[in-house]
Motif scaffolding. Sequence first.
Motif, PDB file in Angstrom:
ATOM      1  N   LEU A 150      34.625  41.464  38.014  1.00  0.00           N
ATOM      2  CA  LEU A 150      35.084  39.408  37.306  1.00  0.00           C
ATOM      3  C   LEU A 150      34.545  39.108  37.078  1.00  0.00           C
ATOM      4  O   LEU A 150      34.784  37.747  35.803  1.00  0.00           O
ATOM      5  N   VAL A 151      32.650  39.251  36.345  1.00  0.00           N
ATOM      6  CA  VAL A 151      32.209  38.463  34.884  1.00  0.00           C
ATOM      7  C   VAL A 151      32.979  39.275  34.020  1.00  0.00           C
ATOM      8  O   VAL A 151      33.396  38.192  33.028  1.00  0.00           O
ATOM      9  N   GLY A 153      36.683  39.992  33.144  1.00  0.00           N
ATOM     10  CA  GLY A 153      37.079  38.898  33.442  1.00  0.00           C
ATOM     11  C   GLY A 153      37.366  37.911  33.062  1.00  0.00           C
ATOM     12  O   GLY A 153      38.032  37.552  32.376  1.00  0.00           O
ATOM     13  N   TRP A 154      36.286  37.065  33.973  1.00  0.00           N
ATOM     14  CA  TRP A 154      36.435  35.831  33.433  1.00  0.00           C
ATOM     15  C   TRP A 154      36.627  35.469  32.203  1.00  0.00           C
ATOM     16  O   TRP A 154      36.986  34.289  31.499  1.00  0.00           O
ATOM     17  N   LEU A 155      35.024  35.638  31.503  1.00  0.00           N
ATOM     18  CA  LEU A 155      35.059  35.717  30.120  1.00  0.00           C
ATOM     19  C   LEU A 155      35.612  35.899  28.925  1.00  0.00           C
ATOM     20  O   LEU A 155      36.299  35.170  28.321  1.00  0.00           O
ATOM     21  N   PHE A 157      39.344  37.099  29.991  1.00  0.00           N
ATOM     22  CA  PHE A 157      40.708  35.581  30.202  1.00  0.00           C
ATOM     23  C   PHE A 157      40.773  34.255  29.898  1.00  0.00           C
ATOM     24  O   PHE A 157      41.277  33.379  29.446  1.00  0.00           O
ATOM     25  N   ARG A 158      39.034  33.821  30.308  1.00  0.00           N
ATOM     26  CA  ARG A 158      39.265  32.418  30.036  1.00  0.00           C
ATOM     27  C   ARG A 158      39.007  31.815  28.385  1.00  0.00           C
ATOM     28  O   ARG A 158      39.225  30.871  27.770  1.00  0.00           O
ATOM     29  N   ASN A 258      48.793  29.019  36.744  1.00  0.00           N
ATOM     30  CA  ASN A 258      47.095  29.289  36.304  1.00  0.00           C
ATOM     31  C   ASN A 258      47.125  30.700  35.823  1.00  0.00           C
ATOM     32  O   ASN A 258      46.914  31.579  36.660  1.00  0.00           O
ATOM     33  N   GLU A 260      44.945  32.476  33.955  1.00  0.00           N
ATOM     34  CA  GLU A 260      43.998  33.397  34.102  1.00  0.00           C
ATOM     35  C   GLU A 260      43.273  33.575  35.151  1.00  0.00           C
ATOM     36  O   GLU A 260      43.198  34.548  35.385  1.00  0.00           O
ATOM     37  N   ALA A 261      43.973  33.048  36.153  1.00  0.00           N
ATOM     38  CA  ALA A 261      43.785  33.036  38.041  1.00  0.00           C
ATOM     39  C   ALA A 261      43.968  34.594  38.415  1.00  0.00           C
ATOM     40  O   ALA A 261      43.601  35.520  39.653  1.00  0.00           O
ATOM     41  N   LEU A 264      42.641  37.457  36.680  1.00  0.00           N
ATOM     42  CA  LEU A 264      41.535  37.670  37.060  1.00  0.00           C
ATOM     43  C   LEU A 264      41.727  38.548  38.195  1.00  0.00           C
ATOM     44  O   LEU A 264      40.873  39.221  38.872  1.00  0.00           O
ATOM     45  N   THR A 268      39.902  42.288  38.910  1.00  0.00           N
ATOM     46  CA  THR A 268      38.477  42.306  39.914  1.00  0.00           C
ATOM     47  C   THR A 268      39.829  42.772  41.299  1.00  0.00           C
ATOM     48  O   THR A 268      39.352  44.250  41.482  1.00  0.00           O
TER      49      THR A 268
END
Length: 403
Positions: A150-151, A153-155, A157-158, A258, A260-261, A264, A268
């Motif tokens: 999650l961490v 991927g968030w960094l 993909f955003r 979205n 990125e969502a 992610l 995850t």
Amino acid sequence: MTLLRIPHVATVLVCLAIVTIGATVLAEAGLVSTSFVKTLGKTLCLCLVAVAMDLVWGYTGILSLGHMAFFGIGGYSIGMWLMRARTEGIVATQLERAALPPTPAEIDQAAALQIFGVVGSDEFPWMWAFSDVLFVQLLAVVAVPGLLALVFGWLAFRSRVTGVYLSILTQAGTLALSLWLFQNDSGLRGNNGLSGLQNIPGAEGVPQSTVSLWFLWASAVALGLTYVLAAWVVTDRFGSVLRAIRDDETRVRFLGYNVEAYKLAVFTGTAMLAGIAGALYYPQAGIINPAEIAPIASIYLAVWVAIGGRGRLYGAILGAAAVSLLSSWFTGGGAPDIDLGIYTVLWTDWWLVLLGFGFVAVTLFAPEGIGGLFDRIARPKRVGDLGPDAGALRQEEARGEKV
């Protein structure tokens, strides 16, 4: 249309049941060895992580070279409980001979010395604080890989890192993790890893032949449930969006999704599935060390999926099962060595070369993999592609006939 009416879902579940029941009957009759049953169980776990990899790469287009790291983290999470509980049981039995009964603190201290004495320590590191609680470690099997994915991927993909750059990032993260685990002060015994995981606490009197069947059935159930879940995901609207992202991410973003969502979520979720696969695999392997998390392991995973046919859930299973069983046969002494007079071909040395040639051959002559060959046999007349390449959404997928 129910999932079981999709041909490949019913076929996979039936084949899985036949293999599991057949192996159980043959094992009980003494016709197959315990090591072979363990090989089958481990193969099913590798099939599970291959399905996860196919979801993230074959359906979403994210070539992750770090999913075997999540696989290893799941193994370490359950391995901590297995090793500690087993060691504390042995220590408690030994200390019972003392004049005074041992206190829990004395048992913990003696167990810590026995586990970490090899790396020059005599106490449990901070990460082992709840390693004696099975529920917490089972939670960690999915929570730790999921949180890391999650961490990361968030960094990633955003920041809209895609393509080969994302693959390099996942590989770099995997390398950093494996190098850290090799250190003796990592808290996980460095290069020694965790061993004796095949001994299940509370089942010391149960023979390994029975324990191996337990894990075979657990691995089969986990793979069956994962396959049904994955088939449901890719046949739903969510799966259509994933395939659209794979084929033309810019257009999907333009349509208001979205992106990125979605990325992610699948990144995850598949990391958590990989953790479950690792938690089932390593008690059957008996040992885990940092080499299991090295980047080459994730590259092998991508090769399995490519050989089986990415974008086909059953292709991932075919690829992982074929490579795993052939690897066991060639490297385990099943394949006879070839004496050429001036040189003897030892398959334990040449297996990886053979695997490499197989991957190249599939890429050149059967780019859709083993699964694509099965498709051609089953349905020789195929409807043309609706998308820009051979991996795009096909008309039969739109009708729900094929995932």
